[in-house]
Design a protein around this motif. Structure first.
Motif, mmCIF file in Angstrom:
data_model
loop_
_atom_site.group_PDB
_atom_site.id
_atom_site.type_symbol
_atom_site.label_atom_id
_atom_site.label_comp_id
_atom_site.label_asym_id
_atom_site.label_seq_id
_atom_site.Cartn_x
_atom_site.Cartn_y
_atom_site.Cartn_z
ATOM 1 N N THR A 9 0.833 -1.204 0.000
ATOM 2 C CA THR A 9 0.000 0.000 0.000
ATOM 3 C C THR A 9 0.868 1.255 0.000
ATOM 4 O OG1 THR A 9 -0.057 0.056 2.409
ATOM 5 C CG2 THR A 9 -1.837 -1.124 1.314
ATOM 6 N N ARG A 11 2.356 2.267 2.545
ATOM 7 C CA ARG A 11 2.309 2.828 3.919
ATOM 8 C C ARG A 11 3.302 2.076 4.797
ATOM 9 N NH1 ARG A 11 -2.175 6.738 3.344
ATOM 10 N NH2 ARG A 11 -2.527 6.291 1.144
ATOM 11 N N ILE A 48 -9.988 -2.946 15.848
ATOM 12 C CA ILE A 48 -9.048 -1.943 16.355
ATOM 13 C C ILE A 48 -8.002 -2.638 17.214
ATOM 14 C CG2 ILE A 48 -8.808 0.135 17.800
ATOM 15 C CD1 ILE A 48 -10.209 0.614 15.089
ATOM 16 N N LYS A 53 -4.780 -2.691 12.134
ATOM 17 C CA LYS A 53 -4.157 -1.844 11.101
ATOM 18 C C LYS A 53 -3.693 -2.649 9.894
ATOM 19 C CE LYS A 53 -2.316 1.325 14.617
ATOM 20 N NZ LYS A 53 -1.098 1.622 15.399
ATOM 21 N N HIS A 56 -4.066 -1.799 6.191
ATOM 22 C CA HIS A 56 -3.432 -0.562 5.709
ATOM 23 C C HIS A 56 -2.056 -0.862 5.113
ATOM 24 C CE1 HIS A 56 -6.537 2.088 7.121
ATOM 25 N NE2 HIS A 56 -6.527 1.457 8.287
ATOM 26 N N LYS A 59 -2.539 -4.398 0.471
ATOM 27 C CA LYS A 59 -3.526 -3.785 -0.415
ATOM 28 C C LYS A 59 -4.678 -4.750 -0.721
ATOM 29 C CE LYS A 59 -3.897 -1.404 -4.820
ATOM 30 N NZ LYS A 59 -3.150 -1.033 -6.029
ATOM 31 N N CYS A 60 -5.883 -4.297 -0.435
ATOM 32 C CA CYS A 60 -7.096 -5.063 -0.737
ATOM 33 C C CYS A 60 -8.296 -4.194 -0.409
ATOM 34 C CB CYS A 60 -7.137 -6.335 0.118
ATOM 35 S SG CYS A 60 -7.257 -6.015 1.876
ATOM 36 N N ASN A 61 -9.497 -4.676 -0.716
ATOM 37 C CA ASN A 61 -10.697 -3.981 -0.262
ATOM 38 C C ASN A 61 -10.695 -4.017 1.262
ATOM 39 O OD1 ASN A 61 -12.099 -3.427 -2.837
ATOM 40 N ND2 ASN A 61 -12.103 -5.665 -2.985
ATOM 41 N N THR A 62 -10.899 -2.865 1.866
ATOM 42 C CA THR A 62 -10.680 -2.762 3.304
ATOM 43 C C THR A 62 -11.844 -2.100 4.014
ATOM 44 O OG1 THR A 62 -8.305 -2.542 2.961
ATOM 45 C CG2 THR A 62 -9.162 -1.742 5.062
ATOM 46 N N PHE A 63 -12.291 -2.730 5.069
ATOM 47 C CA PHE A 63 -13.219 -2.066 5.976
ATOM 48 C C PHE A 63 -12.614 -2.177 7.367
ATOM 49 C CE2 PHE A 63 -16.723 -1.106 8.666
ATOM 50 C CZ PHE A 63 -17.631 -0.373 7.917
ATOM 51 N N ASN A 64 -11.893 -1.143 7.768
ATOM 52 C CA ASN A 64 -11.302 -1.138 9.106
ATOM 53 C C ASN A 64 -12.314 -0.492 10.053
ATOM 54 O OD1 ASN A 64 -9.704 -0.997 11.375
ATOM 55 N ND2 ASN A 64 -8.206 0.385 10.539
ATOM 56 N N GLY A 65 -13.092 -1.349 10.706
ATOM 57 C CA GLY A 65 -14.236 -0.860 11.484
ATOM 58 C C GLY A 65 -13.936 -0.588 12.948
ATOM 59 N N LEU A 66 -14.853 -1.022 13.797
ATOM 60 C CA LEU A 66 -14.778 -0.718 15.224
ATOM 61 C C LEU A 66 -14.111 -1.845 15.998
ATOM 62 C CD1 LEU A 66 -18.457 0.493 15.656
ATOM 63 C CD2 LEU A 66 -16.425 1.956 15.528
ATOM 64 N N HIS A 67 -13.711 -1.527 17.199
ATOM 65 C CA HIS A 67 -13.124 -2.520 18.083
ATOM 66 C C HIS A 67 -14.139 -3.625 18.379
ATOM 67 C CE1 HIS A 67 -10.194 -4.098 20.753
ATOM 68 N NE2 HIS A 67 -10.829 -3.810 21.876
ATOM 69 N N PHE B 272 -21.627 -1.774 2.546
ATOM 70 C CA PHE B 272 -20.267 -1.622 2.001
ATOM 71 C C PHE B 272 -20.081 -2.544 0.792
ATOM 72 C CE2 PHE B 272 -15.881 -3.324 1.940
ATOM 73 C CZ PHE B 272 -15.161 -2.156 1.712
ATOM 74 N N LEU B 295 -19.828 4.921 13.137
ATOM 75 C CA LEU B 295 -19.021 4.207 12.136
ATOM 76 C C LEU B 295 -19.575 4.438 10.732
ATOM 77 C CD1 LEU B 295 -16.811 2.048 11.420
ATOM 78 C CD2 LEU B 295 -18.577 0.320 11.777
ATOM 79 N N VAL B 431 -9.382 -0.972 -5.562
ATOM 80 C CA VAL B 431 -9.771 -1.439 -4.230
ATOM 81 C C VAL B 431 -10.503 -0.317 -3.495
ATOM 82 C CG1 VAL B 431 -7.983 -3.197 -3.969
ATOM 83 C CG2 VAL B 431 -7.520 -0.846 -3.212
ATOM 84 N N ILE B 432 -11.415 -0.738 -2.637
ATOM 85 C CA ILE B 432 -12.207 0.211 -1.860
ATOM 86 C C ILE B 432 -11.749 0.117 -0.420
ATOM 87 C CG2 ILE B 432 -14.550 0.702 -1.053
ATOM 88 C CD1 ILE B 432 -15.089 -0.744 -4.004
ATOM 89 N N VAL B 433 -11.201 1.222 0.062
ATOM 90 C CA VAL B 433 -10.614 1.220 1.399
ATOM 91 C C VAL B 433 -11.331 2.254 2.253
ATOM 92 C CG1 VAL B 433 -8.498 1.575 2.742
ATOM 93 C CG2 VAL B 433 -8.361 0.563 0.445
ATOM 94 N N THR B 434 -11.806 1.813 3.408
ATOM 95 C CA THR B 434 -12.401 2.778 4.320
ATOM 96 C C THR B 434 -12.020 2.432 5.743
ATOM 97 O OG1 THR B 434 -14.389 4.038 4.836
ATOM 98 C CG2 THR B 434 -14.648 1.649 4.708
ATOM 99 N N ASP B 435 -12.146 3.414 6.622
ATOM 100 C CA ASP B 435 -11.595 3.247 7.963
ATOM 101 C C ASP B 435 -12.398 4.023 8.984
ATOM 102 O OD1 ASP B 435 -10.008 2.882 10.173
ATOM 103 O OD2 ASP B 435 -8.134 3.370 9.165
ATOM 104 N N SER B 436 -12.547 3.438 10.169
ATOM 105 C CA SER B 436 -13.188 4.152 11.271
ATOM 106 C C SER B 436 -12.252 5.192 11.858
ATOM 107 C CB SER B 436 -13.629 3.167 12.348
ATOM 108 O OG SER B 436 -12.503 2.572 12.964
ATOM 109 N N HIS B 444 -6.992 5.399 3.858
ATOM 110 C CA HIS B 444 -6.016 4.929 4.843
ATOM 111 C C HIS B 444 -5.916 5.894 6.013
ATOM 112 C CE1 HIS B 444 -4.714 1.410 2.711
ATOM 113 N NE2 HIS B 444 -4.524 2.105 1.600
#
Lengths: 288, 587
Positions: A9, A11, A48, A53, A56, A59-67, B272, B295, B431-436, B444
């Motif tokens: 990515t 990063r 979380i 992380k 990040h 690289k891929c489709n990412t949904f970094n949601g809630l704890h 999503f 969220l 790619v579709i990237v999203t974050d809380s 990112h």
């Protein structure tokens, strides 16, 4: 055919030098490359924590949601698009503490989500508190009298719930871990891999050396389909800690049993307003 | 300038306007009698309004079902009752005083083990007749239903049609027995109710009878809903039940989550992934969802949330009504983000507003609320039809070739409208990237202040600017040059309209009803109207006047008076008029 670079990515990981996550990240990139799964062909839903992380740096489709909530989101993604590989990633606090209830029910549903728990037996991001898998007696700043609760055993928990794929991996044995992940991805239902991972900064008990002395791969003769034997094996924690597929069954996944997505994933089903309207005209008749 | 709903006003005096109440314990079949009578009236072409009052228990307690029907449109319950069907003694003690001048109580002295000799009591042996003609006491309620129709002089054929539909899975024998039982009940009442004096207008075109939970469910289905996840909680459960019942026909996944936290997160996952998703709950359940709401806002994932209010704090009065979660819905979720709150006042509004909720949530990638309450959820109204041609459907997602053709893609790209392109994962190489976490345009996580500011401007200020432009002003009903204005939102629509209908005979009075509650529209003619009026009253089914507070906060306008009700019961017309007159009298 993608290359390893395609999963970068750009990063820089915010992990401590020597963190077990680096090894896990490397293994995962190799797995996706070797399975020829391109970044747009899978989704990582993460929670979380330091493990949250993860996407990040991959690289891929990412949904970094809630704890704690990676599994419900991943369940929603999988039900909406079951042809997509859906991975949930998080740490021991995330998946076994905050999200414990969801784990139980994801296992019951047998939703085809792959859950990879980066289990370092400590809270890293919040700087060194006990986690559900911390060993009894471990003293931290927040547990000055030592951990009083029984250590959670994710393996026995999962087997008790008849989880369809239960495995333990170790960040220090990358080739073995890679094999496990590939098996988990190929499995039809819910897969849990608890990945033992040293936290070099906060966990002074379960160090590389500590794991190295105890961890051993299950014998090739071991039969993971025998639930009672699996339970016995899962109880093994101390001088010897087994890694490998501890339990597996072949019960159908949730997405196989939902009738409305038998022919097409939900997201591929076209929404045609005129057709809905026509059907609604029939539905409205019920009210007269 | 103002929002005008189809008001269905027929400017004629009502030829008939009757209220019927069925009272008894939970489990005695009150709902079956009520539902059947309501259907018979609506199929006979009358306008019908029903509401229910029940306790949080499966058996026992005191419950009632109230039906009002008329040959002119009606929108609320009245306090005076013309026929009370009592299935227990307590119903007599509680409701006898509500009888209208010519009102009658019907009861079964054998079941109640007591005989009442007062002139407005009609003793009908519900169970005895059922046993005689149908061969089973179980048909006592059918006898009671037939007796009511006999008292009113309503044709029994329509009852038979309704009953056949309800009992479609039962044997021909059972249906025949019920027909006989209803007929015997009708004949008994006709012969024995000497003091019955009800006049029935000729039947008209049959109408549809629909409740708000069904209307919300239908509105969602009409909007292309594909995924609904929730945890059961009164009074929101009806929405889930309704959609689950239609899941097969409309290819919808309905998942009962392990808790409300999971419910909203699952819906966000589905959204999503590219499908229209919704969740629903009531106060306590929604309290568990608020982190997920935040969220949705941070990840800019569209979601529609049905919030059916009931009295709180905590478990409160689980089966009763209140409008006390407006400010909770408005301020729920940590942080600052845009949201839209719709509060329908009728099933028809609920249908169209749910459709609009999907349109706005998809267009702006925000959470949109449908705020209802127990009174509204359990009420039923009649309409000639629902206009399906006015439904909106726009797919704002990037799919297939349109998505693949983009040279580059950033999920949270900064745009003038604040809305970033929303791609469907897997449909293109992007790619579709999203974050809380706060994130950059790619999605990112970031830490720097400059990006944070840009994101807040995009996500909050820019979007809100455009969303405000979409919002409709309140509905004005009554005098166009009012001296007195009563204002309300959500479920008080019907009772306020009923009160205005009565009071405007000798007063310049109007109602302002907000069904699009937040944010306020840019159109402020309503505010001018209120400033010009001699008396402005805010009517709210809560203790503190939350909407009045919101109006003050947003506009600085302070109402002259607030009329509150917070005993867990809805306003009824006569009571509301009494409260209003207390203020009007001081003018």
């Amino acid at each position: 055919m993608p290359t390893l670079d395609d999963y970068n990515t750009g990063r820089t990981p915010a992990w401590c030098p020597g963190c077990g996550n680096f090894a896990i990240l490397k293994v995962f990139k190799e797995v996706y490359l070797e399975l020829d799964i391109e970044p747009h062909q899978f989704v990582i839903v993460s929670g979380i924590g330091q493990a949250g992380k993860f996407p990040h740096y991959l690289k891929c489709n990412t949904f970094n949601g809630l704890h704690g909530r990676a599994l419900p989101v991943a369940t929603g993604v999988k039900l909406a698009n079951h042809e997509m590989l859906v991975v949930a990633e998080g740490g021991d606090g995330d998946c076994y503490g905050e999200g414990g209830n969801h784990l139980m029910h994801a296992i019951r549903r047998n939703i085809g989500v792959k859950l990879f728990v980066h289990d370092n037996q400590i809270y890293g991001l919040t700087k060194g508190q006990a986690s559900p898998t911390s060993m009894e007696g471990m003293v931290t700043k927040n547990q000055p009298f030592g951990v009083l609760s029984e250590q959670l055993n994710p393996m026995t928990l999962a087997i008790a719930l008849d989880c369809s794929f239960v495995a333990r991996g170790y960040a220090g044995n990358q080739e073995h871990l890679k094999g496990l992940i590939k098996e988990a991805i190929a499995h039809r239902g819910f897969s849990l891999i608890d990945i033992l991972q040293p936290c070099v900064t906060f966990n002074k008990v379960n160090t590389y050396q500590w794991y190295q002395q105890r961890v051993y791969p299950l014998e090739t003769a071991y039969d993971p389909e025998d639930r009672v034997e699996a339970f016995r094996k899962a109880l093994e924690w101390g001088d010897r800690i087994p890694i490998g597929i501890i339990y597996r069954n072949n019960r159908p996944s949730m997405e196989e049993r939902v009738p409305v997505i038998k022919d097409l994933p939900l997201v591929k089903q076209p929404v045609i307003p005129e057709e809905i309207k026509k059907a609604l005209e029939g539905t409205l008749k019920e009210y007269y | 300038m103002f929002l005008f709903y189809r008001l269905y006003n027929e400017k004629k005096e009502a030829y008939l306007d009757y209220s019927i109440k069925i009272g008894g314990e939970a489990g005695q079949g009150i709902q079956t009698i009520g539902d059947t009578l309501s259907k018979v009236f609506s199929r006979s072409g009358y306008h019908v309004f029903t509401h229910q009052d029940y306790e949080s228990r499966v058996r026992g307690g005191h419950n009632f079902y109230q039906i009002r029907f008329s040959d002119t449109p009606i929108t609320a319950s009245r306090t005076k009752i013309d026929i009370i069907v009592v299935l227990d003694k307590e119903s007599i003690a509680l409701h006898e005083g509500e009888l209208s001048e010519k009102g009658m109580i019907i009861y079964d002295s054998a079941s109640l083990k007591e005989k009442y000799e007062r002139p407005n009591f009609l003793d009908v042996p519900f169970a005895g007749i059922a046993l005689d003609v149908g061969g089973d006491r179980i048909m006592a309620n059918t006898v009671a239903t037939g007796a009511v129709l006999g008292m009113l002089g309503i044709n029994i054929d329509i009852f038979n049609e309704v009953m056949k539909k309800t009992l479609s899975k039962k044997s021909e024998e059972i249906i025949k027995a019920n027909e006989k039982a209803a007929l015997a009940g009708r004949d008994y009442a006709k012969t024995n109710c000497i003091s019955c004096d009800f006049s029935i207008a000729p039947p008209a075109l049959k109408k549809m009878l629909i409740g708000v939970n069904e209307a919300v469910g239908l509105g969602a289905i009409a909007s292309g809903l594909k995924f609904y996840s929730a945890y059961p909680m009164t009074p929101s459960t009806g929405i889930m039940t309704y959609i689950a019942g239609k899941a097969k026909e409309y290819n919808i996944i309905v998942e009962q989550a392990e808790d409300e936290i999971s419910a909203i997160n699952m819906a966000l996952g589905a959204s999503f992934a590219g499908v229209r998703a919704m969740t629903g709950s009531s106060g306590g359940g929604f309290a568990l969802m608020v982190e997920g709401l935040s969220l949705a806002a941070m990840t800019e994932t569209p979601i529609v949330i049905a919030l059916a209010q009931r009295p709180a704090p905590a478990t409160g009065l689980p089966t009763r009504t209140e409008q006390a979660d407006l400010l909770f819905a408005l301020y729920s979720g940590h942080g600052e983000f845009p949201r839209v709150i719709f509060a329908p006042g009728t099933p028809e509004q609920a249908f169209y507003l749910t459709n609009r909720a999907f349109e706005i949530s998809q267009k702006y990638q925000i959470p949109v609320f449908i705020l209802t309450d127990q009174y509204l959820s359990d009420a039923q109204w009649t309409y000639p039809d629902l206009d399906l041609d006015s439904l909106i459907y726009n797919d704002y997602r990037l799919r297939g070739n349109a998505f693949a053709a983009l040279p580059e893609y950033k999920r949270h790209a900064i745009t003038e409208s604040g809305v970033s392109p929303l791609g469907v994962p897997g449909e293109a190489k992007h790619v579709i990237v999203t974050d809380s976490d706060e994130h950059d345009e790619e999605g990112h996580l970031i830490e720097d202040g400059e990006t944070r500011i840009q994101m807040v401007i995009k996500r909050l200020f820019q979007k809100l600017l455009y969303i405000r432009g979409e919002m409709m002003p309140p509905c004005l009903y009554g005098s166009e040059n009012p001296e007195i204005i009563i204002t309300g939102w959500g479920s008080t629509y019907g009772v306020m309209k009923d009160a205005v209908d009565i009071l405007q005979k000798d007063k310049r009075i109007a109602m302002l009803h907000f069904s699009e509650v937040y944010p306020f529209s840019n159109e402020e003619a309503w505010l001018e109207l209120m400033r010009k009026a001699r008396l402005s009253i805010c009517v709210e089914n809560n203790a503190t006047g939350q909407f009045a507070s919101l109006v003050r906060l947003e506009t600085g306008y302070v109402f002259d008076a607030i009329v509150n009700r917070y005993d867990g019961r809805p306003f009824l017309t006569e009571e509301l008029i009494g409260e209003l007159n207390a203020h009007i009298g001081r003018l």
